[in-house]
Design an enzyme around this catalytic site. Structure first.
Site, PDB file in Angstrom:
ATOM      1  N   LYS A  81      43.587  28.946  38.057  1.00 41.38           N
ATOM      2  CA  LYS A  81      44.849  29.555  37.603  1.00 41.38           C
ATOM      3  C   LYS A  81      45.406  28.785  36.395  1.00 41.38           C
ATOM      4  O   LYS A  81      45.874  29.387  35.426  1.00 41.38           O
ATOM      5  CB  LYS A  81      45.860  29.586  38.762  1.00 41.38           C
ATOM      6  N   GLN A 125      50.422  27.524  46.676  1.00 41.31           N
ATOM      7  CA  GLN A 125      49.069  27.895  47.100  1.00 41.31           C
ATOM      8  C   GLN A 125      48.966  27.836  48.627  1.00 41.31           C
ATOM      9  O   GLN A 125      49.367  26.857  49.246  1.00 41.31           O
ATOM     10  CB  GLN A 125      48.035  26.961  46.439  1.00 41.31           C
ATOM     11  N   ASP A 148      53.857  35.572  43.047  1.00 42.71           N
ATOM     12  CA  ASP A 148      52.850  35.911  44.058  1.00 42.71           C
ATOM     13  C   ASP A 148      53.260  37.156  44.847  1.00 42.71           C
ATOM     14  O   ASP A 148      52.443  37.719  45.588  1.00 42.71           O
ATOM     15  CB  ASP A 148      52.687  34.749  45.045  1.00 42.71           C
TER      16      ASP A 148
HETATM   17  N1  GUN Z   1      45.677  31.812  49.083  1.00 43.05           N
HETATM   18  C1  GUN Z   1      44.798  32.836  49.098  1.00 43.05           C
HETATM   19  N2  GUN Z   1      45.188  33.824  48.259  1.00 43.05           N
HETATM   20  C2  GUN Z   1      46.336  33.406  47.700  1.00 43.05           C
HETATM   21  C3  GUN Z   1      47.201  33.982  46.737  1.00 43.05           C
HETATM   22  O1  GUN Z   1      47.016  35.109  46.247  1.00 43.05           O
HETATM   23  N3  GUN Z   1      48.289  33.237  46.406  1.00 43.05           N
HETATM   24  C4  GUN Z   1      48.526  32.003  46.947  1.00 43.05           C
HETATM   25  N4  GUN Z   1      49.634  31.363  46.568  1.00 43.05           N
HETATM   26  N5  GUN Z   1      47.742  31.458  47.838  1.00 43.05           N
HETATM   27  C5  GUN Z   1      46.638  32.140  48.202  1.00 43.05           C
END
Ligand code: GUN
Length: 324
Positions: A81, A125, A148
């Site tokens: 990211k 995350q 998110d």
């Molecule tokens: N863990 C797995 N998928 C995601 C996501 O799309 N966002 C976040 N923050 N954590 C994740």
């Protein structure tokens, strides 16, 4: 004898022709949904917008990420990211706390991010260590910075088809369907999994009155009966259960669109890393039956990241939820 030899040659010639024809037919029929390529195109579009934002007002979108602990997959995703931010010209900030970070410490970081006018959007995350209540943390995020799309306000707005941040993975899948002009109206979409991150929002997006959308949706989960039968009814099958190669060829209808959200690390000593990435779908046996299928890696993963970038761009423009 001569006739016999000619017949033998003819026989082998026809066999080869049939084999080639089968291969041609196969490659024309089945198309890979290339998440890498699509994400690259969209990143180019975002980078152009960033360049004009910078030219107009000197502002660069700023995404922050909070990572708690040393989960290898989470560290890889967050790294990807941050790298994607660099590629499109965003500013990024990574806050990495050790796994013994307390819930209160994390809440304090969330409050700091909520009040930092330099940060347009941020993510926490997941998964978080077991001693931290992720629901409590996610509810503390300012919905206007919740890129998110996990805050109840954004999920509620999504359900009501109001402007909001869509969760990145479902949004990425919808974008992939859209960019490949895959018809969805009236189709039966079967979603394997009901997680808050993928299955639940995917259901809302596929059944809504929109394009892509307008599907009849079945959500299949761990307590469902007749899972294989339900999957076989799918025109569009979205697998998001995190079980390596769960979907086999006999669970897929001829001509189905198959979207594989799974990305599981399976131990593999022949790899330098000690693992290989595996999807929820047994790709080699399922692909020949599909009209479209996503590979793992290179399918849904890059689309998730690019959707996060799109949300951050929206947050930076501050125009997704009317200001009050
Ligand atoms: N863990 C797995 N998928 C995601 C996501 O799309 N966002 C976040 N923050 N954590 C994740």
């Amino acid at each position: 004898m001569v006739v016999h030899g000619i017949l033998r040659k003819l026989f082998f010639y026809l066999c080869i022709r049939c084999h080639i024809a089968h291969q041609i037919n196969f490659s024309v029929k089945m198309q890979i949904l290339d998440g890498n390529l699509t994400a690259r195109t969209i990143k180019g579009e975002i980078a152009q917008e960033v360049a004009s934002m910078v030219e107009q007002n000197g502002k660069r979108p700023h995404l922050a990420a909070i990572l708690v602990g040393e989960n290898g997959a989470s560290m890889t995703y967050v790294g990807a990211k941050v790298k994607a931010c660099e590629e499109v010209g965003f500013t990024s900030t990574l806050v990495h706390k050790s796994s013994n970070c307390t819930e209160q410490e994390l809440l304090d970081i969330v409050h700091t991010m909520n009040n930092d006018s330099e940060i347009d959007g941020y993510i926490i995350q997941l998964p978080l260590p077991a001693h931290i209540d992720d629901k409590k943390i996610l509810q503390a995020v300012n919905p206007k910075k919740d890129v998110d799309g996990f805050h109840p306000e954004n999920i509620g707005r999504m359900a009501l088809q109001l402007p909001c941040f869509l969760p990145a993975t479902p949004a990425g899948i919808v974008t992939l369907l859209e960019r490949y002009n895959i018809p969805t109206t009236g189709k039966h979409c079967v979603i394997l999994g009901r997680s808050h991150i993928v299955g639940m929002p995917m259901n809302l997006l596929m059944q809504r009155n929109a394009q892509p959308g307008n599907c009849t949706v079945t959500v299949v989960h761990s307590k469902s009966h007749g899972v294989a039968d339900l999957c076989r009814q799918a025109d569009i099958l979205i697998a998001a259960i995190g079980q390596p190669e769960f979907v086999k060829a006999d669970m897929v209808k001829e001509g189905a669109v198959v979207i594989d959200v799974g990305i599981i690390r399976v131990p593999d000593n022949s790899k330098k890393t000690g693992f290989r990435l595996c999807g929820d779908v047994a790709f080699d046996e399922v692909a020949p039956k599909c009209s479209f299928i996503t590979p793992v890696p290179g399918g849904v993963g890059p689309m998730t990241i690019v959707s996060l970038l799109s949300n951050t761009l929206l947050a930076a423009k501050n125009n997704f939820i009317p200001k009050n």
